[in-house]
Write a protein that holds these residues in place. Structure first.
Motif, PDB file in Angstrom:
ATOM      1  N   PHE A  69       0.825  -1.201   0.000  1.00  0.00           N
ATOM      2  CA  PHE A  69       0.000   0.000   0.000  1.00  0.00           C
ATOM      3  C   PHE A  69       0.871   1.268   0.000  1.00  0.00           C
ATOM      4  CE2 PHE A  69      -2.450  -3.418   1.892  1.00  0.00           C
ATOM      5  CZ  PHE A  69      -3.631  -3.360   1.176  1.00  0.00           C
ATOM      6  N   LEU A  70       1.962   1.221  -0.780  1.00  0.00           N
ATOM      7  CA  LEU A  70       2.876   2.356  -0.891  1.00  0.00           C
ATOM      8  C   LEU A  70       3.014   2.761  -2.348  1.00  0.00           C
ATOM      9  CD1 LEU A  70       5.821   1.145   1.412  1.00  0.00           C
ATOM     10  CD2 LEU A  70       4.079   2.860   1.962  1.00  0.00           C
ATOM     11  N   ASP A  71       3.190   4.065  -2.583  1.00  0.00           N
ATOM     12  CA  ASP A  71       3.424   4.518  -3.952  1.00  0.00           C
ATOM     13  C   ASP A  71       4.922   4.444  -4.253  1.00  0.00           C
ATOM     14  OD1 ASP A  71       4.689   6.871  -2.949  1.00  0.00           O
ATOM     15  OD2 ASP A  71       2.777   7.920  -2.917  1.00  0.00           O
ATOM     16  N   GLU A 135      -7.146 -14.335  14.303  1.00  0.00           N
ATOM     17  CA  GLU A 135      -8.452 -13.679  14.303  1.00  0.00           C
ATOM     18  C   GLU A 135      -8.308 -12.156  14.303  1.00  0.00           C
ATOM     19  OE1 GLU A 135     -10.358 -15.406  17.742  1.00  0.00           O
ATOM     20  OE2 GLU A 135     -10.861 -17.263  16.663  1.00  0.00           O
ATOM     21  N   MET A 136      -7.369 -11.643  15.100  1.00  0.00           N
ATOM     22  CA  MET A 136      -7.149 -10.201  15.153  1.00  0.00           C
ATOM     23  C   MET A 136      -6.668  -9.681  13.807  1.00  0.00           C
ATOM     24  SD  MET A 136      -4.901  -8.024  17.945  1.00  0.00           S
ATOM     25  CE  MET A 136      -4.917  -9.461  18.987  1.00  0.00           C
ATOM     26  N   SER A 137      -5.764 -10.404  13.196  1.00  0.00           N
ATOM     27  CA  SER A 137      -5.252 -10.016  11.889  1.00  0.00           C
ATOM     28  C   SER A 137      -6.373  -9.975  10.854  1.00  0.00           C
ATOM     29  CB  SER A 137      -4.155 -10.990  11.457  1.00  0.00           C
ATOM     30  OG  SER A 137      -3.643 -10.620  10.202  1.00  0.00           O
ATOM     31  N   ALA A 138      -7.229 -10.992  10.864  1.00  0.00           N
ATOM     32  CA  ALA A 138      -8.351 -11.031   9.914  1.00  0.00           C
ATOM     33  C   ALA A 138      -9.285  -9.844  10.115  1.00  0.00           C
ATOM     34  CB  ALA A 138      -9.109 -12.345  10.054  1.00  0.00           C
ATOM     35  N   ARG A 139      -9.536  -9.491  11.363  1.00  0.00           N
ATOM     36  CA  ARG A 139     -10.416  -8.344  11.644  1.00  0.00           C
ATOM     37  C   ARG A 139      -9.778  -7.042  11.186  1.00  0.00           C
ATOM     38  NH1 ARG A 139     -13.869  -8.694  16.978  1.00  0.00           N
ATOM     39  NH2 ARG A 139     -14.953  -7.149  15.745  1.00  0.00           N
ATOM     40  N   LEU A 140      -8.471  -6.923  11.378  1.00  0.00           N
ATOM     41  CA  LEU A 140      -7.777  -5.712  10.942  1.00  0.00           C
ATOM     42  C   LEU A 140      -7.743  -5.605   9.422  1.00  0.00           C
ATOM     43  CD1 LEU A 140      -4.862  -5.630  13.530  1.00  0.00           C
ATOM     44  CD2 LEU A 140      -6.773  -4.014  13.353  1.00  0.00           C
ATOM     45  N   VAL A 141      -7.556  -6.721   8.746  1.00  0.00           N
ATOM     46  CA  VAL A 141      -7.589  -6.713   7.280  1.00  0.00           C
ATOM     47  C   VAL A 141      -8.985  -6.298   6.802  1.00  0.00           C
ATOM     48  CG1 VAL A 141      -7.489  -8.184   5.216  1.00  0.00           C
ATOM     49  CG2 VAL A 141      -5.684  -8.325   6.949  1.00  0.00           C
ATOM     50  N   GLY A 142     -10.010  -6.805   7.464  1.00  0.00           N
ATOM     51  CA  GLY A 142     -11.376  -6.399   7.128  1.00  0.00           C
ATOM     52  C   GLY A 142     -11.592  -4.916   7.352  1.00  0.00           C
ATOM     53  N   LEU A 143     -11.089  -4.399   8.455  1.00  0.00           N
ATOM     54  CA  LEU A 143     -11.194  -2.963   8.744  1.00  0.00           C
ATOM     55  C   LEU A 143     -10.462  -2.155   7.690  1.00  0.00           C
ATOM     56  CD1 LEU A 143     -11.953  -0.572  10.574  1.00  0.00           C
ATOM     57  CD2 LEU A 143      -9.872  -1.065  11.896  1.00  0.00           C
ATOM     58  N   ARG A 144      -9.246  -2.594   7.332  1.00  0.00           N
ATOM     59  CA  ARG A 144      -8.469  -1.885   6.292  1.00  0.00           C
ATOM     60  C   ARG A 144      -9.238  -1.866   4.981  1.00  0.00           C
ATOM     61  NH1 ARG A 144      -3.468  -4.999   5.156  1.00  0.00           N
ATOM     62  NH2 ARG A 144      -4.857  -6.154   3.786  1.00  0.00           N
ATOM     63  N   SER A 145      -9.830  -2.979   4.613  1.00  0.00           N
ATOM     64  CA  SER A 145     -10.600  -3.047   3.362  1.00  0.00           C
ATOM     65  C   SER A 145     -11.774  -2.092   3.400  1.00  0.00           C
ATOM     66  CB  SER A 145     -11.096  -4.475   3.117  1.00  0.00           C
ATOM     67  OG  SER A 145     -10.012  -5.342   2.910  1.00  0.00           O
ATOM     68  N   SER A 146     -12.487  -2.070   4.508  1.00  0.00           N
ATOM     69  CA  SER A 146     -13.644  -1.165   4.643  1.00  0.00           C
ATOM     70  C   SER A 146     -13.193   0.293   4.538  1.00  0.00           C
ATOM     71  CB  SER A 146     -14.340  -1.378   5.987  1.00  0.00           C
ATOM     72  OG  SER A 146     -14.893  -2.659   6.061  1.00  0.00           O
ATOM     73  N   LEU A 147     -12.126   0.628   5.232  1.00  0.00           N
ATOM     74  CA  LEU A 147     -11.639   2.010   5.195  1.00  0.00           C
ATOM     75  C   LEU A 147     -11.191   2.384   3.795  1.00  0.00           C
ATOM     76  CD1 LEU A 147      -9.665   2.070   8.569  1.00  0.00           C
ATOM     77  CD2 LEU A 147     -11.876   3.150   8.088  1.00  0.00           C
ATOM     78  N   ASN A 148     -10.472   1.490   3.120  1.00  0.00           N
ATOM     79  CA  ASN A 148     -10.015   1.797   1.756  1.00  0.00           C
ATOM     80  C   ASN A 148     -11.171   1.981   0.795  1.00  0.00           C
ATOM     81  OD1 ASN A 148      -7.225   1.955   2.117  1.00  0.00           O
ATOM     82  ND2 ASN A 148      -6.951  -0.246   1.911  1.00  0.00           N
ATOM     83  N   ARG A 149     -12.247   1.238   0.999  1.00  0.00           N
ATOM     84  CA  ARG A 149     -13.425   1.409   0.131  1.00  0.00           C
ATOM     85  C   ARG A 149     -14.076   2.768   0.336  1.00  0.00           C
ATOM     86  NH1 ARG A 149     -14.541  -3.874   1.502  1.00  0.00           N
ATOM     87  NH2 ARG A 149     -16.001  -3.251   3.127  1.00  0.00           N
ATOM     88  N   ASN A 150     -13.894   3.336   1.512  1.00  0.00           N
ATOM     89  CA  ASN A 150     -14.590   4.571   1.852  1.00  0.00           C
ATOM     90  C   ASN A 150     -13.702   5.809   1.856  1.00  0.00           C
ATOM     91  OD1 ASN A 150     -17.457   3.783   2.474  1.00  0.00           O
ATOM     92  ND2 ASN A 150     -16.318   2.272   3.645  1.00  0.00           N
ATOM     93  N   VAL A 151     -12.490   5.656   1.348  1.00  0.00           N
ATOM     94  CA  VAL A 151     -11.579   6.815   1.279  1.00  0.00           C
ATOM     95  C   VAL A 151     -11.813   7.540  -0.021  1.00  0.00           C
ATOM     96  CG1 VAL A 151      -9.161   7.523   1.167  1.00  0.00           C
ATOM     97  CG2 VAL A 151      -9.838   5.732   2.741  1.00  0.00           C
TER      98      VAL A 151
END
Length: 151
Positions: A69-71, A135-151
């Motif tokens: 996730f870097l340019d 489980e924590m990693s999966a939840r964080l990946v889900g959160l990252r995906s949600s945030l990226n969809r809404n940026v």
């Protein structure tokens, strides 16, 4: 039913922020990795690049940037430092001169065994079980995906 931490009148506005919990946890994780990676002589960002290349060597800068996730403007100076350390090689693609191919050197490849042992040390320091960490990693990946969809 999932329980959520109660926000009370005694909870500070800062401590009630998800962003601060993520930020301060990230700082703690980076501090731990800095300590662990010191013996390898690499930074956390360099470790992430090596992890990608240990999985699949000879990738473009764009491929690596997409995974992290870097340019390229952020990634290129990091890759140049890694090349000076003789961890990677940077070469223009024969098919498309606009693309730079990143590949491991012998030194970078030789670090793989040590590098792949690091997650155990991090898991131990986290005081989590393997299942909790997954489980924590999966939840964080889900959160990252949600945030990226809404940026």
């Amino acid at each position: 039913m999932e329980t959520k931490p109660a926000i009370t009148d005694q909870t500070s506005p800062l401590d009630a922020q998800l962003c601060f919990a993520l930020y301060s946890t990230s700082l703690a994780m980076n501090k731990l990795y800095r300590k662990i990676l010191r013996k390898l002589g690499i930074t956390y960002s360099q470790y992430l690049v090596l992890l990608i290349l240990w999985e699949q060597d000879e990738l473009t800068v764009t491929d690596i940037g997409d995974r992290l996730f870097l340019d390229s403007a952020t990634l290129t100076p990091l890759l140049k430092r890694m090349e000076v350390q003789e961890l990677i090689k940077r070469e223009r693609s024969a098919n498309d001169e606009r693309q730079v191919i990143i590949s491991l050197t012998k030194t970078g490849s030789a670090m793989k065994k040590q590098g792949l042992e690091l997650p155990e040390a991090v898991l131990a320091a986290s005081e989590c079980t393997n299942r909790q960490a997954v489980e924590m990693s999966a939840r964080l990946v889900g959160l990252r995906s949600s945030l990226n969809r809404n940026v």
